[in-house]
Design an enzyme around this catalytic site. Structure first.
Site, PDB file in Angstrom:
ATOM      1  N   GLY A 165      26.385 -25.514  58.170  1.00  0.00           N
ATOM      2  CA  GLY A 165      25.077 -25.037  58.629  1.00  0.00           C
ATOM      3  C   GLY A 165      25.198 -24.465  60.034  1.00  0.00           C
ATOM      4  N   ALA A 166      24.630 -23.282  60.236  1.00  0.00           N
ATOM      5  CA  ALA A 166      24.694 -22.658  61.565  1.00  0.00           C
ATOM      6  C   ALA A 166      23.285 -22.290  62.026  1.00  0.00           C
ATOM      7  CB  ALA A 166      25.587 -21.412  61.522  1.00  0.00           C
ATOM      8  N   ILE A 207      20.404 -26.960  64.355  1.00  0.00           N
ATOM      9  CA  ILE A 207      21.339 -28.011  64.733  1.00  0.00           C
ATOM     10  C   ILE A 207      22.751 -27.444  64.829  1.00  0.00           C
ATOM     11  CG2 ILE A 207      22.372 -30.188  64.003  1.00  0.00           C
ATOM     12  CD1 ILE A 207      19.709 -30.975  62.841  1.00  0.00           C
ATOM     13  N   LYS A 230      24.708 -15.766  60.063  1.00  0.00           N
ATOM     14  CA  LYS A 230      24.592 -16.784  61.110  1.00  0.00           C
ATOM     15  C   LYS A 230      25.964 -17.338  61.487  1.00  0.00           C
ATOM     16  CE  LYS A 230      19.924 -18.472  60.273  1.00  0.00           C
ATOM     17  NZ  LYS A 230      19.066 -19.635  60.071  1.00  0.00           N
ATOM     18  N   SER A 249      27.964 -20.079  50.538  1.00  0.00           N
ATOM     19  CA  SER A 249      27.249 -21.307  50.197  1.00  0.00           C
ATOM     20  C   SER A 249      28.242 -22.453  50.032  1.00  0.00           C
ATOM     21  CB  SER A 249      26.480 -21.110  48.889  1.00  0.00           C
ATOM     22  OG  SER A 249      26.138 -22.370  48.340  1.00  0.00           O
ATOM     23  N   ASP A 252      19.573 -27.913  55.913  1.00  0.00           N
ATOM     24  CA  ASP A 252      18.113 -27.956  55.917  1.00  0.00           C
ATOM     25  C   ASP A 252      17.546 -28.347  54.561  1.00  0.00           C
ATOM     26  OD1 ASP A 252      17.513 -24.364  55.483  1.00  0.00           O
ATOM     27  OD2 ASP A 252      18.766 -25.798  54.413  1.00  0.00           O
ATOM     28  N   CYS A 265      -0.921 -28.350  35.990  1.00  0.00           N
ATOM     29  CA  CYS A 265      -2.249 -27.886  35.573  1.00  0.00           C
ATOM     30  C   CYS A 265      -3.137 -27.622  36.780  1.00  0.00           C
ATOM     31  CB  CYS A 265      -2.911 -28.896  34.638  1.00  0.00           C
ATOM     32  SG  CYS A 265      -3.037 -30.536  35.368  1.00  0.00           S
ATOM     33  N   CYS A 322      27.924 -43.963  45.491  1.00  0.00           N
ATOM     34  CA  CYS A 322      29.181 -44.484  46.024  1.00  0.00           C
ATOM     35  C   CYS A 322      29.500 -45.883  45.536  1.00  0.00           C
ATOM     36  CB  CYS A 322      29.173 -44.432  47.557  1.00  0.00           C
ATOM     37  SG  CYS A 322      28.133 -45.645  48.345  1.00  0.00           S
TER      38      CYS A 322
END
Lengths: 545, 377
Positions: free
Chosen positions: A20-21, A24, A68, A91, A113, A169, A356
């Site tokens: 992620g850029a 954060i 980014k 990705s 995010d 609905c 885990c």
């Protein structure tokens, strides 16, 4: 006194991955480089938007539209620290970033995010046994968690805060709050321009429980006809739009006049006290002569309430632009993004954690004569259990129910599980090859005659993760699980074909990451209809400890 | 005079460009707060690496102007622990303040960034008033400078009154809540892996949102609230309305003279040792002409601590040698980022008069990785 130099030494030799850029990610990258880290990889599929610039400080106005990850790398290199940075405009869900990739790092930092990608990276780090530092922020709140396999809780050990869900609905027939309209618009967008999803229908819903005063149809029939109707609705909306060349005026007429008039024929909906019936657009409003543009700039445009004439104008121009572009990241007007808090507490590892724990397993309460293979894959394994490309085998029989290879098991999708002899106590081995995540699902067929066992109305299945009670009540569970059937008959996925940043075969995975904005997104899950049609807060999936 | 031309000409609405850039933060703190931010002038005394972190956040937030005051030469250590100084100026004869300007300007060209030559002792009340500062931040300054700057800020009162937009008397706004402007005073520093942020906002008025959950439609009024089902968090739309509040802050002098009263502060043992360390380091500066303690001063500090603890009636074992040593290295980048982030966040709250800022002493403990706020003085 030696601590500082020791820290620098360790830092300079460590291989770090930043996932992620965005907000954060920029802060992290800056801190890493200035702290003496030299071998850094950073991955982000997103491009820069002007609304990022107030906090994603490695980007400037001239960078809008660029990657980014790539721009972040260029910006920190200007600090002159001689860092070796590898940037991926891609990705992290792509197959090429599997366990081998993650094993090449000493530590992984999450700056994502959305939950789906976090789950994915969590599992890969567990599989590769690489320490993970997870973080998230929204508004004034943020958190950081250290995840170390066997030592701390993993990201999925603790049940995450439930996503807000709205009954379909309500969205389609009786929206009453701004958020319903946002969801509706989102669905419409994907119906017209995005990846068609039968759960994201926008046309009036004839299966609305409010329309029938008693549940007169058996569940099987209702579900079957509902599925068929949804199927034909989906075709109708998209192919109708295509046939009319996405004519904005005809679209306006269908959505805001014809469909509204149809809704008004469902008179029982509008007899409910406090609920206002909708007003279809008039012919004058539809012909465009009364259109007015909203104030074109400044803060006022987005925050003033528009008149119907202004809405029509904007709708027409938006559809016009969109149909010309017909691409993924078109920005629809009136887009609101909700922030949610992502809270995780550091805890002892949860032995019942379905990710885990040594032998993760859950019980799936359902009616195998109704629940289809496709629903198992999409709604249980993918939507609820965050698998990306699952394979499912019926344990002990070597029968593949679901294959992650495209085309192999598609014909199974509409068949109920019972067709394959799956009944009470059946055991399904599910695994996601990429995440190296194996899960045993034990079927608990809910006996509709038994009031205790019966699933709540409108709920198709429940996932129960209590090991003790499962083993105690399972009558025919084998003493030791049979080893999984030999996999020689199955092709493992070949190397992913690359065609640009989002390889064509994996584009669907990548689309789990929805929003352009990097604030934590709100995932909208179509909840089942509750009997009284009220905006029910009951999620359709219940995770019990 | 206090009513400078800049205050009068500040427009009441924000431009399309600003709306686009600040969209995500306006959704958070509101348009009113953003307007006050963009009218705020801030003076930072001292431009060490910590200033870079704070300044980056203030500039990104869209204040009116930022003035840096630091004539000390740029050193290799400064460059090493920060991202804000222009690396090409490393060998030039430049001050730290000047070396930070280009990066800050580039972060947000809409903010006026400048360097001001001189020493903190040369600042006067008239100067602060004439240059129209809303806040003074004393960064990594010796304790005597903190004392004098704190006093100075309190001595400034602007003649004119300003409306809620932060613009001049020429009020175009509907809500012209007139208030007297004061100069808000902040102090911050990092020592080793720890840091502190101090606020003196005198009498501070601010707006804050009070949440109220709307009653469920058709709710049975005979239902006992104690046994009624509590809606899950986030399950109902939460309405809020804006209310006005005020808070009183202590001046720095009083804080220095803090009585460590267990009755007031709760168990003294539960306070972070970094808090005691911060005060010990003030003591050291007082005894050593403002010099900063370094790794070679461990023994002197231990002696000083014993005397300090005794005079304050504190148990000596509240601060051990390990913690003491942890506060003497130059601070690392992440610690600067954390303390800088917190400091900037409080400055933003204070100058925008939105939400309640800390009252009044925040300490970040880098060993425990947590921060805490105490009301001292």
């Amino acid at each position: 006194a030696g601590n500082a130099s020791l820290a620098r030494e360790v830092a300079s030799g460590s291989r770090v991955l930043v996932v992620g850029a965005g907000g954060i990610g920029c802060e992290l990258l800056k801190n890493l480089v200035v702290s003496g880290f030299r071998r850094i990889s950073i991955i982000d599929l997103d491009t820069i938007d002007v609304s990022n610039l107030n906090r994603q400080f490695l980007f400037r106005k001239e960078h809008v539209g660029q990657s980014k990850a790539l721009v972040a790398k260029q910006s920190v290199l200007k600090y002159g620290r001689d860092a070796d940075i590898t940037a991926y405009h891609d990705s992290v869900l792509e197959e090429k970033y599997g366990v081998d990739f993650f094993s090449g790092f000493d530590i992984v930092l999450i700056a994502l995010d959305n939950r789906a990608a976090r789950n994915h990276v969590n599992r890969l780090c567990l599989a590769a046994n690489v320490p993970l530092v997870e973080s998230g922020s929204a508004g004034y709140l943020g958190q950081v968690t250290v995840i170390r396999k066997g030592v701390t809780a993993c990201y999925e050990c603790k049940e995450q805060q439930k996503q807000k869900s709205y009954p379909a609905c309500t969205i389609r027939n009786t929206p009453s709050e701004p958020i319903h309209c946002v969801v509706w618009a989102k669905y419409l967008f994907s119906q017209l321009f995005g990846e068609a999803d039968p759960d994201q229908d926008v046309a009036p819903d004839t299966e609305d429980p409010e329309l029938s005063s008693s549940s007169s149809t058996t569940p099987a029939v209702a579900n079957g006809s509902q599925a068929n109707e949804q199927q034909s609705q989906k075709q109708t909306t998209r192919s109708w739009a295509e046939a009319t060349g996405y004519d904005p005026s005809r679209l306006l007429k269908k959505l805001f006049a014809d469909d509204i008039r149809y809704l008004l024929t469902m008179s029982v909906l509008w007899q409910r006290p406090g609920r206002r019936a909708p007003t279809p657009l008039t012919d004058e409003q539809l012909d465009g002569s009364g259109d007015a543009a909203p104030q074109s700039d400044g803060y006022q445009r987005d925050h003033a309430v528009w008149s119907a004439a202004q809405c029509c104008h904007v709708f027409r121009s938006a559809v016009d632009q969109l149909r010309r572009r017909y691409a993924e990241r078109s920005s629809a007007d009136d887009y609101l993004v909700f922030d949610k808090d992502d809270q995780a507490a550091m805890d002892f590892p949860n032995p019942k954690c379905y990710v885990c724990a040594p032998q993760p397993q859950v019980t799936l309460r359902c009616d195998p004569s109704i629940l289809t293979v496709g629903a198992l894959r999409d709604r249980v394994l993918k939507a609820e259990l965050a698998m990306v490309a699952p394979d499912v085998e019926i344990e002990g029989r070597g029968v593949i129910l679901v294959s992650s290879e495209a085309g192999e098991t598609e014909s199974n999708d509409p068949q109920p599980l019972a067709r394959f002899g799956i009944g009470n106590h059946a055991r399904l081995r599910c695994d996601d090859f990429l995440q190296r995540y194996n899960l045993l699902i034990i079927i608990a067929a809910a006996d509709p005659a038994d009031a205790e066992q019966r699933l709540p109305d409108g709920v198709d299945f429940q996932i129960v993760g209590d090991l003790q009670s499962v083993q105690a009540t399972a009558e025919a569970a084998p003493a030791a699980a049979a080893p999984p059937p030999a996999t020689s008959g199955r092709k493992r996925r070949s190397e992913a074909v690359e065609s640009g940043p989002l390889g064509s075969g994996e584009a669907k995975k990548a689309r789990l990451l929805d929003e352009a904005d990097d604030d934590d997104e709100l995932e909208i899950v179509a909840a089942p209809k509750s009997v009284d049609g009220a905006s029910s807060q009951e999620p359709d999936i219940v995770l019990l400890d | 005079s206090a009513m400078t031309s800049s205050a009068v000409e500040a427009p009441t609405d924000i431009t399309a460009q600003e709306a686009e850039l600040y969209d995500r933060q306006i959704r958070l703190w509101g348009l009113d707060a953003q307007k006050r931010l963009r009218a705020s002038r801030i003076l930072m005394v001292g431009a060490p690496p910590l200033t870079g972190e704070i300044a980056k956040n203030l500039v990104l937030a869209g204040i009116r102007s930022l003035t840096l005051m630091d004539d000390s030469p740029l050193s290799a250590d400064d460059i090493d622990s920060s991202f804000i100084y222009d690396p090409s100026l490393a060998t030039a004869a430049t001050t730290r303040a000047e070396a930070a300007l280009s990066a800050l300007h580039s972060l947000n060209p809409m903010v006026e960034v400048s360097a001001k030559s001189g020493q903190p002792e040369q600042l006067t009340a008239d100067l602060l008033a004439n240059e129209d500062y809303d806040a003074v931040l004393a960064i990594s300054q010796p304790v005597e400078v903190l004392q004098s700057l704190g006093r100075l800020c309190r001595s400034v009162t602007y003649d004119g009154e300003v409306n809620s937009n932060g613009a001049g008397n020429n009020s175009n706004s509907d809500s012209s809540a007139k208030q007297r402007r004061q100069v808000q005073f902040f102090a911050a520093d990092c020592f080793g892996c720890h840091g502190y942020v101090f606020l003196d906002l005198q009498r501070h008025e601010f707006a804050t949102e009070l949440a109220e959950v709307p009653p469920k439609a058709g709710q049975d009024s005979s239902v006992d609230p104690k046994t009624a089902a509590v809606p899950a968090a986030g399950s109902q739309p939460v309405e809020t309305h804006l209310i006005k509040r005020s808070a009183d802050y202590a001046d720095f002098e009083s804080v220095l003279r803090t009585r460590w009263d267990p009755a007031k502060l709760g168990s003294l043992r539960r306070l972070s040792p970094a808090l005691y360390l911060a005060f010990l380091l003030f003591e050291f500066q007082r005894a050593n002409n403002g010099a900063r303690a370094g790794p070679n001063d461990v023994d002197a500090l231990k002696t000083l601590w014993r005397a300090f603890a005794e005079s304050q009636q504190l148990p000596a074992n509240l601060l051990d040698e390990a913690v003491l040593s942890s506060g003497l290295q130059p601070p690392s980048c992440p610690v600067l980022a954390i303390v800088g982030g917190v400091a900037a966040q409080e400055v933003i709250k204070a100058v925008s008069h939105k939400d309640d800022p800390f009252n009044n002493f925040f300490v970040f403990d880098g060993i425990q990785s947590c921060g805490s706020v105490q009301t001292l003085g």
